[in-house]
Design a protein around this motif. Structure first.
Motif, PDB file in Angstrom:
ATOM      1  N   ALA A 157       2.520   9.740 -10.013  1.00  0.00           N
ATOM      2  CA  ALA A 157       1.897   9.579 -11.329  1.00  0.00           C
ATOM      3  C   ALA A 157       0.829  10.633 -11.565  1.00  0.00           C
ATOM      4  N   LEU A 158       0.001  10.904 -10.570  1.00  0.00           N
ATOM      5  CA  LEU A 158      -1.065  11.893 -10.746  1.00  0.00           C
ATOM      6  C   LEU A 158      -0.508  13.310 -10.820  1.00  0.00           C
ATOM      7  N   THR A 159       0.557  13.552 -10.092  1.00  0.00           N
ATOM      8  CA  THR A 159       1.180  14.882 -10.150  1.00  0.00           C
ATOM      9  C   THR A 159       1.751  15.160 -11.533  1.00  0.00           C
ATOM     10  N   ASP A 160       2.359  14.141 -12.130  1.00  0.00           N
ATOM     11  CA  ASP A 160       3.049  14.331 -13.410  1.00  0.00           C
ATOM     12  C   ASP A 160       2.166  14.047 -14.626  1.00  0.00           C
ATOM     13  N   ALA A 161       0.958  13.536 -14.425  1.00  0.00           N
ATOM     14  CA  ALA A 161       0.126  13.127 -15.558  1.00  0.00           C
ATOM     15  C   ALA A 161      -0.291  14.323 -16.406  1.00  0.00           C
ATOM     16  N   PRO A 162      -0.244  14.187 -17.718  1.00  0.00           N
ATOM     17  CA  PRO A 162      -0.746  15.261 -18.578  1.00  0.00           C
ATOM     18  C   PRO A 162      -2.263  15.361 -18.481  1.00  0.00           C
TER      19      PRO A 162
ATOM     20  N   ARG B  47     -13.694   3.171 -26.805  1.00  0.00           N
ATOM     21  CA  ARG B  47     -13.840   3.676 -25.441  1.00  0.00           C
ATOM     22  C   ARG B  47     -13.691   2.502 -24.477  1.00  0.00           C
ATOM     23  N   GLU B  48     -12.459   2.097 -24.312  1.00  0.00           N
ATOM     24  CA  GLU B  48     -12.141   0.892 -23.561  1.00  0.00           C
ATOM     25  C   GLU B  48     -12.555   1.044 -22.099  1.00  0.00           C
ATOM     26  N   PRO B  49     -13.394   0.130 -21.571  1.00  0.00           N
ATOM     27  CA  PRO B  49     -13.986   0.353 -20.258  1.00  0.00           C
ATOM     28  C   PRO B  49     -13.305  -0.384 -19.108  1.00  0.00           C
ATOM     29  N   TYR B  50     -12.154  -1.007 -19.329  1.00  0.00           N
ATOM     30  CA  TYR B  50     -11.657  -1.926 -18.308  1.00  0.00           C
ATOM     31  C   TYR B  50     -10.585  -1.333 -17.402  1.00  0.00           C
ATOM     32  N   ALA B  51      -9.380  -1.134 -17.910  1.00  0.00           N
ATOM     33  CA  ALA B  51      -8.255  -0.745 -17.064  1.00  0.00           C
ATOM     34  C   ALA B  51      -8.243   0.769 -16.847  1.00  0.00           C
ATOM     35  N   SER B  52      -8.284   1.185 -15.588  1.00  0.00           N
ATOM     36  CA  SER B  52      -8.294   2.603 -15.241  1.00  0.00           C
ATOM     37  C   SER B  52      -7.008   3.284 -15.686  1.00  0.00           C
ATOM     38  N   ALA B  53      -7.133   4.466 -16.299  1.00  0.00           N
ATOM     39  CA  ALA B  53      -5.957   5.220 -16.735  1.00  0.00           C
ATOM     40  C   ALA B  53      -5.085   5.620 -15.553  1.00  0.00           C
ATOM     41  N   THR B  54      -5.691   5.980 -14.426  1.00  0.00           N
ATOM     42  CA  THR B  54      -4.890   6.395 -13.276  1.00  0.00           C
ATOM     43  C   THR B  54      -4.102   5.220 -12.702  1.00  0.00           C
ATOM     44  N   GLU B  55      -4.687   4.036 -12.704  1.00  0.00           N
ATOM     45  CA  GLU B  55      -3.950   2.872 -12.213  1.00  0.00           C
ATOM     46  C   GLU B  55      -2.875   2.441 -13.207  1.00  0.00           C
ATOM     47  N   GLN B  56      -3.116   2.629 -14.501  1.00  0.00           N
ATOM     48  CA  GLN B  56      -2.062   2.365 -15.471  1.00  0.00           C
ATOM     49  C   GLN B  56      -0.880   3.297 -15.239  1.00  0.00           C
TER      50      GLN B  56
ATOM     51  N   ARG C 147       0.804  -1.222   0.000  1.00  0.00           N
ATOM     52  CA  ARG C 147       0.000   0.000   0.000  1.00  0.00           C
ATOM     53  C   ARG C 147       0.840   1.275   0.000  1.00  0.00           C
ATOM     54  N   ALA C 148       1.834   1.338   0.873  1.00  0.00           N
ATOM     55  CA  ALA C 148       2.615   2.577   0.981  1.00  0.00           C
ATOM     56  C   ALA C 148       3.363   2.868  -0.317  1.00  0.00           C
ATOM     57  N   ALA C 149       4.002   1.843  -0.891  1.00  0.00           N
ATOM     58  CA  ALA C 149       4.749   2.053  -2.134  1.00  0.00           C
ATOM     59  C   ALA C 149       3.809   2.386  -3.287  1.00  0.00           C
ATOM     60  N   TRP C 150       2.650   1.728  -3.331  1.00  0.00           N
ATOM     61  CA  TRP C 150       1.681   2.009  -4.391  1.00  0.00           C
ATOM     62  C   TRP C 150       1.157   3.447  -4.262  1.00  0.00           C
ATOM     63  N   LEU C 151       0.886   3.871  -3.032  1.00  0.00           N
ATOM     64  CA  LEU C 151       0.405   5.231  -2.809  1.00  0.00           C
ATOM     65  C   LEU C 151       1.446   6.258  -3.243  1.00  0.00           C
ATOM     66  N   ALA C 152       2.722   5.985  -2.957  1.00  0.00           N
ATOM     67  CA  ALA C 152       3.772   6.910  -3.381  1.00  0.00           C
ATOM     68  C   ALA C 152       3.816   7.007  -4.901  1.00  0.00           C
ATOM     69  N   SER C 153       3.682   5.872  -5.582  1.00  0.00           N
ATOM     70  CA  SER C 153       3.669   5.900  -7.045  1.00  0.00           C
ATOM     71  C   SER C 153       2.439   6.627  -7.571  1.00  0.00           C
ATOM     72  N   ALA C 154       1.300   6.411  -6.920  1.00  0.00           N
ATOM     73  CA  ALA C 154       0.073   7.076  -7.353  1.00  0.00           C
ATOM     74  C   ALA C 154       0.206   8.592  -7.243  1.00  0.00           C
ATOM     75  N   ARG C 155       0.810   9.058  -6.168  1.00  0.00           N
ATOM     76  CA  ARG C 155       0.980  10.512  -5.994  1.00  0.00           C
ATOM     77  C   ARG C 155       1.876  11.087  -7.075  1.00  0.00           C
TER      78      ARG C 155
END
Length: 468
Positions: A132-137, A335-344, A122-130
């Motif tokens: 990724a979302l900060t840098d996402a176009p 309009r692919e409905p499966y894999a979330s862009a944020t999780e990718q 969880r902690a490592a995934w959360l760090a990556s999520a932060r």
């Protein structure tokens, strides 16, 4: 409805109240039905008189009278400062017909294919999520590319080349939600037309998936060296393999057969589909490269994070021959409905930052320790059985004396152990002798506090079920 700003409640309520006379009676009936049917749960706060009156186009006094009537009948309660609410003592909706319910889960889960949910980083995934979302176009939050996020596809090119010997490029990777999604897409692509050859032992779920798609499957025998290439049918359009760790029997595909299956594919114009379902987890052997690396234009490699991270992420990938990319993307839809862009995006960072490698190494050590404890306990308490397929993966096959598999499964259930029999993985049309009786034992799922007890319960079940 939306109350006026002065109400400060922000409560919406949809009611069907007919026009014409009898508005008070109609409103009372509508509110009664909303409570009786469960749309308004006990304790729900209703809109103020003026808000509901304005929304329904009726007099405020009509709403006040309707509320008062329902309070008197016990459907609603009204307190100063708390507004009007659905009464807590209103009876719940009458139950419908009694339906059969699934039996409660057994306390010790040794079913293969499921990682321990508590091991998710969880902690490592959360760090990556932060990050990724900060840098996402900005465009990452619009309608997605059906190929999948380019950041993830680039990260996978580097990672798969490094650890699995895969040869691909970002434009030949398509992101999906897992192996099942990938197979559904491939079954709809002309370049992978059926029938499909499959290993005689494999997931029944995959056979059902092909059947739903109208694709027949042709079982091919497997032995300790993997699928018997000499018995592959010439008229099959594709073959589905688990070459790194045959599922469920456990051995890798022999090098000569790896070359042989590609020769078969080239000669027959067929496709090799490689399910790399647990390639990260190896213990007592050298790394086995992907078959895809030997012929990228004849092989599709399927992978996912379902075993390494969590099936809840719903992220997988296909490394495709260039000729199949457009067909797979068309089958997937725009309009692919499966894999979330944020999780990718998060997974891309997780790979690039090295967090994924660290997690896999940590889990490899944990799974190796669990496997060793299982093998040791069985050797000490149930020496009649033989444990195979343990050099890699997240499960072992416990081979049993002939004719004892059903009794062992029944005894396991009595001892609270969820486990599966080897026979359930055999293709119903498979030819030739079956594998020995056995249990397919997953050792990844139980939390650590229950693992030792689960092993001992399994040993007790086997001891009780095997002939003296």
């Amino acid at each position: 409805m939306t109350p006026s700003d002065g109400d400060g409640l922000g409560v919406d309520l949809h009611l069907e109240v007919g026009a014409g006379g009898g508005r008070r009676a109609a409103l009372i009936a509508a509110l009664r039905e909303a409570v009786r049917g469960g749309r308004l749960a006990p304790g729900t706060r209703l809109p103020p008189y003026r808000s509901l009156a304005a929304d329904l186009g009726i007099a405020r006094n009509t709403v006040a009278d309707a509320y008062a009537e329902l309070v008197a009948e016990g459907w609603l309660t009204s307190r100063q400062g708390s507004g009007t609410r659905v009464a807590e003592r209103v009876a719940a909706p009458a139950p419908g017909p009694v339906r059969p319910t699934a039996p409660p889960p057994l306390p010790y889960d040794l079913v293969q294919g499921k990682p321990d949910p508590g091991a998710f980083p969880r902690a490592a995934w959360l760090a990556s999520a932060r990050r990724a979302l900060t840098d996402a176009p900005h465009e990452a939050f619009g309608i997605g590319d059906p190929h999948g996020r380019i950041e993830l596809r680039r990260a996978l090119v580097e990672y798969l080349a490094r650890v699995r010997g895969v040869r691909t490029t970002p434009d030949r990777i398509v992101i999906c939600s897992g192996a099942a999604h990938a197979l559904r897409l491939l079954a709809r692509v002309p370049g992978a037309a059926g029938p499909w050859a499959v290993e005689a032992y494999g997931l029944p779920f995959h056979r059902g998936l092909f059947a739903e798609a109208g694709v027949s499957t042709l079982p091919v025998p497997v032995d300790e060296n993997g699928i018997r290439v000499a018995e592959l049918p010439r008229h099959a359009g594709a073959v589905l393999l688990t070459p790194a760790h045959q599922f469920p029997t456990g051995g890798p595909l022999h090098p000569e057969r790896r070359a042989g299956v590609l020769e078969w594919a080239r000669a027959s114009g067929a496709l090799v589909v490689e399910d790399d379902y647990d390639g990260e987890f190896r213990y007592d052997r050298r790394p086995v490269g992907a078959v895809q690396g030997l012929d990228p234009e004849r092989t599709v490699l399927l992978g996912s994070v379902s075993k390494s991270l969590s099936p809840a992420l719903r992220i997988g990938w296909m490394c495709l021959p260039s000729a199949l990319v457009d067909g797979v993307v068309a089958a997937k839809g725009l309009r692919e409905p499966y894999a979330s862009a944020t999780e990718q995006l998060t997974l891309a960072d997780f790979l690039v930052s090295g967090a994924y490698d660290r997690h896999v190494r940590r889990m490899r050590q944990r799974h190796r320790g669990r496997r060793d404890r299982l093998v040791t306990a069985l050797a000490e308490r149930v020496p009649e059985v033989r444990v195979t397929g343990i050099a890699a993966g997240l499960h072992a096959v416990v081979e049993l004396p002939p004719g004892t598999e059903r009794a062992a499964l029944a005894a396991a259930a009595r001892h609270g152990v969820a486990v599966e029999g080897l026979a359930s993985y055999r293709h119903p049309e498979a030819r030739g002798p079956a594998r020995p009786d056995g249990l397919v034992v997953g050792y990844a799922t139980p939390p650590e506090r229950l693992y030792e007890t689960a092993i001992q319960a399994l040993c007790g079940a086997l001891t009780a079920s095997l002939p003296a």
